[in-house]
Enzyme design. Structure first.
Site, PDB file in Angstrom:
ATOM      1  N   HIS A  17       0.845  -1.039   0.076  1.00  0.00           N
ATOM      2  CA  HIS A  17      -0.124  -0.139   0.197  1.00  0.00           C
ATOM      3  C   HIS A  17       0.700   1.313   0.012  1.00  0.00           C
ATOM      4  O   HIS A  17       0.574   2.166  -0.742  1.00  0.00           O
ATOM      5  CB  HIS A  17      -0.790   0.038   1.271  1.00  0.00           C
ATOM      6  N   LYS A  41     -17.399  -6.488   7.544  1.00  0.00           N
ATOM      7  CA  LYS A  41     -15.995  -7.450   6.973  1.00  0.00           C
ATOM      8  C   LYS A  41     -15.306  -7.780   8.238  1.00  0.00           C
ATOM      9  O   LYS A  41     -14.376  -8.399   8.428  1.00  0.00           O
ATOM     10  CB  LYS A  41     -15.241  -6.218   6.372  1.00  0.00           C
ATOM     11  N   ARG A  90      -1.463  -5.841  -8.323  1.00  0.00           N
ATOM     12  CA  ARG A  90      -0.350  -6.755  -8.259  1.00  0.00           C
ATOM     13  C   ARG A  90      -0.182  -8.125  -9.080  1.00  0.00           C
ATOM     14  O   ARG A  90       0.878  -7.945  -9.853  1.00  0.00           O
ATOM     15  CB  ARG A  90      -0.573  -7.547  -6.756  1.00  0.00           C
ATOM     16  N   SER A 128      -2.854  -7.644   2.928  1.00  0.00           N
ATOM     17  CA  SER A 128      -3.134  -7.219   4.282  1.00  0.00           C
ATOM     18  C   SER A 128      -3.295  -8.861   5.028  1.00  0.00           C
ATOM     19  O   SER A 128      -2.913  -8.973   5.965  1.00  0.00           O
ATOM     20  CB  SER A 128      -4.522  -6.604   4.486  1.00  0.00           C
TER      21      SER A 128
HETATM   22  O1  PNS Z   1      -8.761  -3.052   0.288  1.00  0.00           O
HETATM   23  P1  PNS Z   1      -9.959  -3.469  -0.329  1.00  0.00           P
HETATM   24  O2  PNS Z   1     -10.884  -4.323   0.747  1.00  0.00           O
HETATM   25  O3  PNS Z   1      -9.772  -4.569  -1.605  1.00  0.00           O
HETATM   26  O4  PNS Z   1     -10.853  -2.324  -0.841  1.00  0.00           O
HETATM   27  C1  PNS Z   1     -11.987  -2.376  -1.474  1.00  0.00           C
HETATM   28  C2  PNS Z   1     -12.795  -1.075  -1.481  1.00  0.00           C
HETATM   29  C3  PNS Z   1     -12.856  -0.546  -0.369  1.00  0.00           C
HETATM   30  C4  PNS Z   1     -11.801  -0.108  -2.583  1.00  0.00           C
HETATM   31  C5  PNS Z   1     -14.121  -1.209  -2.177  1.00  0.00           C
HETATM   32  O5  PNS Z   1     -14.580  -2.475  -1.375  1.00  0.00           O
HETATM   33  C6  PNS Z   1     -15.054  -0.147  -2.053  1.00  0.00           C
HETATM   34  O6  PNS Z   1     -14.984   0.852  -2.957  1.00  0.00           O
HETATM   35  N1  PNS Z   1     -16.074  -0.212  -1.356  1.00  0.00           N
HETATM   36  C7  PNS Z   1     -17.039   0.895  -1.357  1.00  0.00           C
HETATM   37  C8  PNS Z   1     -18.443   0.219  -1.716  1.00  0.00           C
HETATM   38  C9  PNS Z   1     -18.750   0.458  -3.376  1.00  0.00           C
HETATM   39  O7  PNS Z   1     -18.401   1.558  -3.681  1.00  0.00           O
HETATM   40  N2  PNS Z   1     -18.835  -0.806  -3.855  1.00  0.00           N
HETATM   41  C10 PNS Z   1     -18.987  -0.502  -5.353  1.00  0.00           C
HETATM   42  C11 PNS Z   1     -17.778  -0.635  -6.310  1.00  0.00           C
HETATM   43  S1  PNS Z   1     -17.905  -2.161  -6.772  1.00  0.00           S
END
Ligand code: PNS
Length: 161
Positions: A17, A41, A90, A128
């Site tokens: 990150h 989560k 990645r 993570s």
């Molecule tokens: O680190 P992560 O858990 O892979 O991040 C995922 C994240 C936070 C970027 C994604 O889950 C997100 O944007 N969540 C907010 C809800 C949302 O907007 N969902 C629709 C997009 S598919």
């Protein structure tokens, strides 16, 4: 001002990150790291802890701000007038999900552009989840997370280092 939003769970923040944040901070005038508030989560670290860890890891980057958000990222972007999302990629395996999210965010808010930054090769394996797995078995985190975060992460998993 060209602002990039780097969203994620950051549970916890890893060197991968930090690599993306610092490279984005050289490309954009400001990087807003947006930490997802998502109680469903069951994160290992509270929102406050995740924000504090990111602040500690990025304090040397003057154009990086750490904030939190809930709900849809596309709505958060609209509310703040932001239009660029930065994501790290990645491996090819990341691509399908990230592409789907980029298209969903675009469909929800047509002002949004997603910019992908390829992971540095040394962090391609890192996530993570991997960090939490290593910590659980008292492994050495020094190459995986910013060094100032090691004690906090080890303590969470009941180990002193
Ligand atoms: O680190 P992560 O858990 O892979 O991040 C995922 C994240 C936070 C970027 C994604 O889950 C997100 O944007 N969540 C907010 C809800 C949302 O907007 N969902 C629709 C997009 S598919």
């Amino acid at each position: 001002m060209q602002v990039a939003v780097y969203p994620g769970s950051f549970d916890p923040c890893t060197n991968g990150h930090l690599d993306i944040i610092s490279r984005a901070s050289r490309l954009f005038e400001k990087v807003v790291v947006a930490v997802l508030i998502n109680d469903k989560k069951h994160p290992a670290f509270t929102l406050e802890e995740r924000v504090e860890m990111l602040k500690a890891a990025t304090c040397h980057l003057s154009n990086v701000e750490i904030i939190s958000f809930s709900g849809l990222l596309a709505d958060f972007m609209r509310q703040h007038g932001y239009s660029v999302i930065v994501k790290g990629l990645r491996a090819v395996s990341d691509f399908e999900y990230e592409f789907q999210m980029a298209l969903t965010n675009q469909a929800l808010n047509d002002k949004i552009e997603t910019v992908f930054i390829p992971s540095s090769s040394e962090f391609m394996f890192l996530s993570s989840s991997i960090v939490k797995e290593v910590a659980k078995y008292n492994g050495d985190l020094s190459a995986l997370v910013p060094k100032e975060l090691v004690p906090k992460i080890m303590n969470r998993f009941g180990k002193e280092k």
